[in-house]
Design a protein around this motif. Structure first.
Motif, PDB file in Angstrom:
ATOM      1  N   ARG A   1       0.829  -1.210   0.000  1.00 54.77           N
ATOM      2  CA  ARG A   1       0.000   0.000   0.000  1.00 54.77           C
ATOM      3  C   ARG A   1       0.860   1.256   0.000  1.00 54.77           C
ATOM      4  O   ARG A   1       0.448   2.292  -0.498  1.00 54.77           O
ATOM      5  N   GLN A   2       2.054   1.157   0.585  1.00 54.28           N
ATOM      6  CA  GLN A   2       2.965   2.300   0.650  1.00 54.28           C
ATOM      7  C   GLN A   2       4.215   1.960  -0.161  1.00 54.28           C
ATOM      8  O   GLN A   2       5.286   1.731   0.382  1.00 54.28           O
TER       9      GLN A   2
ATOM     10  N   SER B   1       1.130   7.108  10.933  1.00 55.44           N
ATOM     11  CA  SER B   1       1.915   6.076  10.260  1.00 55.44           C
ATOM     12  C   SER B   1       3.395   6.422  10.311  1.00 55.44           C
ATOM     13  O   SER B   1       3.761   7.601  10.328  1.00 55.44           O
ATOM     14  N   MET B   2       4.221   5.392  10.345  1.00 55.24           N
ATOM     15  CA  MET B   2       5.662   5.561  10.236  1.00 55.24           C
ATOM     16  C   MET B   2       6.053   5.232   8.809  1.00 55.24           C
ATOM     17  O   MET B   2       5.588   4.250   8.235  1.00 55.24           O
TER      18      MET B   2
ATOM     19  N   PRO C   1       2.024  24.826   3.989  1.00 56.91           N
ATOM     20  CA  PRO C   1       1.262  25.643   4.933  1.00 56.91           C
ATOM     21  C   PRO C   1       0.803  24.864   6.158  1.00 56.91           C
ATOM     22  O   PRO C   1       0.696  25.405   7.246  1.00 56.91           O
ATOM     23  N   GLU C   2       0.503  23.580   5.976  1.00 57.87           N
ATOM     24  CA  GLU C   2       0.121  22.729   7.099  1.00 57.87           C
ATOM     25  C   GLU C   2       1.086  21.555   7.190  1.00 57.87           C
ATOM     26  O   GLU C   2       1.553  21.045   6.185  1.00 57.87           O
ATOM     27  N   ILE C   3       1.370  21.145   8.419  1.00 54.24           N
ATOM     28  CA  ILE C   3       2.341  20.066   8.623  1.00 54.24           C
ATOM     29  C   ILE C   3       1.599  18.759   8.862  1.00 54.24           C
ATOM     30  O   ILE C   3       0.819  18.646   9.804  1.00 54.24           O
ATOM     31  N   HIS C   4       1.847  17.778   7.981  1.00 53.71           N
ATOM     32  CA  HIS C   4       1.235  16.466   8.142  1.00 53.71           C
ATOM     33  C   HIS C   4       2.292  15.372   8.310  1.00 53.71           C
ATOM     34  O   HIS C   4       1.965  14.192   8.245  1.00 53.71           O
TER      35      HIS C   4
ATOM     36  N   ALA D   1       1.583  11.124   3.842  1.00 49.53           N
ATOM     37  CA  ALA D   1       2.329  10.233   2.949  1.00 49.53           C
ATOM     38  C   ALA D   1       2.392  10.813   1.538  1.00 49.53           C
ATOM     39  O   ALA D   1       3.444  10.780   0.885  1.00 49.53           O
ATOM     40  N   GLU D   2       1.267  11.358   1.078  1.00 49.88           N
ATOM     41  CA  GLU D   2       1.241  11.960  -0.261  1.00 49.88           C
ATOM     42  C   GLU D   2       2.154  13.184  -0.331  1.00 49.88           C
ATOM     43  O   GLU D   2       2.855  13.398  -1.333  1.00 49.88           O
TER      44      GLU D   2
END
Length: 449
Positions: free
Chosen positions: A136-137, A152-153, A177-180, A218-219
């Motif tokens: 999936r990743q 997720s790691m 602008p936003e940290i994910h 992840a994206e």
């Protein structure tokens, strides 16, 4: 902590080895004199020769004083029986290795805890789940999910095309602008040292970086690092072992197109009967001409899970040379990990390490919900549940006396993953994901007691 391990096979010995490094009081039970002699001379543990289902042997092992009893023999029936006996004789907590994953799915319904088994683990099922997560990743070398993916790691190597190479962590955060996502561990190219990054840490080309990501992170990581999360449809599996069978079954049920190569004719027919959705081919998967005939170059992923690590590694290298984008190898020898990454295999799976990670959380102090060791890094990822007496409760992250060799990667609150920065206030009931270098684990544990 006093720990007894029944079964000195590959999983049992590896557990004893890792736990002995933790300065735990370990007793290893097995009937094989040679394995026990090797363990006794190479590890700081006590060994007892005998059948672990014998009450006399359990008493000789001082089961009445043990904090954790782990049964990991090759026999599922033996493991269940021994755990029941150990519990009745005074063991505080028991863990049984099983191969029938139906037991895990129906654990509460069957009431295993009522007759003395606190936890069930299946290294083969853990490996199959790890493989599915890797598919999936696809852009990440190593992945791990907390609370069903709330956080997720993700582990990857920075290439020249990564937008934040040459920038500090603080500068990289300003790109979006936003940290994910947030980096939690870095290993520099050509070194064996693990760095816990701070705001002024500079990303360098070739760094192996471990990130914690929330939803959408992840994206973003793929976009910023020049990676692409390629969709996987066609999968070839080499080896009809328990792991190969479980992987083929799980993937085919989720509409993947699966081909499985198995050398043993009888085993191949059995798998074909049990898995009608899977194309099972009786053949030696090491034959390059045969792989070409089966259109290996059209595969999106190649998974090698035979019982031979060298076969798995070489087969994955052949698959890479044929243009397969994602390769996954089952590797038993831990020393192969770094070598295999350097020569181009995308993901390595080790069932001993997965089983150890699953069990290790029971020896950590504090309310540890989940745990994983980071491959090739001397660090652990721990998920703690915050209670009212925890030293971190009702404190801003920046006000917590956190060791330099550890970092909070994120917080899960009410099922939602949050990348938590210094001004975030931790509350009772929060699940906090922490990355710790080994020397800082005890100090971190004290914060969550």
């Amino acid at each position: 902590m006093k720990i007894i391990i029944a079964g000195a096979g590959e999983v049992g010995f590896h557990l004893a080895k890792l736990l002995s490094y933790e300065s735990q009081e370990i007793t290893l039970i097995d009937t094989n004199k040679e394995i026990l002699l090797y363990a006794e001379t190479h590890l700081d543990i006590r060994v007892v020769k005998g059948d672990s289902t014998s009450i006399a042997i359990l008493k000789e092992s001082r089961v009445n004083t043990c904090d954790l009893f782990i049964a990991v023999t090759s026999s599922e029936t033996t493991n269940i029986t021994v755990c029941v006996l150990a519990k009745q004789l005074g063991a505080k907590r028991t863990i049984a290795r099983i191969s029938n994953t139906e037991f895990i799915h129906h654990k509460e319904e069957l009431g295993f805890t009522k007759f003395g088994i606190d936890e069930l683990i299946s290294p083969e099922a853990l490996a199959a789940s790890e493989i599915e997560l890797s598919l999936r990743q696809t852009s990440f070398r190593e992945s791990f999910e907390f609370e069903g993916g709330a956080l997720s790691m993700a582990s990857l190597t920075l290439s020249r095309s990564a937008l934040f190479v040459g920038k500090t962590v603080k500068q990289a955060a300003e790109i979006l602008p936003e940290i994910h996502f947030v980096p939690i561990a870095i290993k520099r190219y050509g070194t064996q040292f693990t760095i816990i990054p701070r705001g002024d840490t500079v990303f360098e080309r070739g760094d192996d970086v471990v990130f914690i990501t929330s939803e959408g992170g992840a994206e973003e990581l793929c976009r910023l690092t020049g990676k692409s999360n390629r969709e996987i449809n066609n999968v070839m599996i080499l080896g009809g072992s328990k792991i190969g069978f479980k992987t083929a079954r799980d993937l085919s049920s989720k509409k993947f197109n699966v081909k499985l190569l198995e050398e043993n004719k009888e085993r191949a027919f059995d798998i074909a009967d049990d898995l009608p959705e899977v194309l099972v081919i009786h053949s030696d998967g090491r034959n390059v001409d045969l792989l070409d005939e089966e259109h290996i170059s059209e595969m999106d992923a190649f998974i090698a899970v035979t019982k031979n690590s060298e076969t798995n590694i070489m087969s994955c290298l052949v698959a890479k040379s044929k243009g397969v984008k994602k390769t996954i190898a089952l590797v038993e020898n831990m020393d192969y990990f770094e070598l295999s990454h350097s020569i181009g295999i995308d993901t390595l799976v080790n069932k001993k390490l997965l089983a150890a990670n699953n069990i290790f959380r029971y020896i950590r102090k504090g309310d540890v919900v989940a745990m994983t060791k980071l491959s090739n890094l001397n660090a652990e990822l721990l998920e703690f549940e915050v209670n009212s007496t925890s030293l971190v409760c009702n404190k801003l992250i920046k006000d917590i006396d956190f060791p330099r060799a550890a970092i909070i990667g994120g917080v899960i609150r009410n099922g939602v993953g949050i990348i938590a920065l210094g001004s975030f206030k931790i509350q009772e009931g929060d699940l906090v994901v922490v990355c710790c270098l080994l020397q800082s684990i005890k100090r971190v544990e004290q914060l969550f007691l």
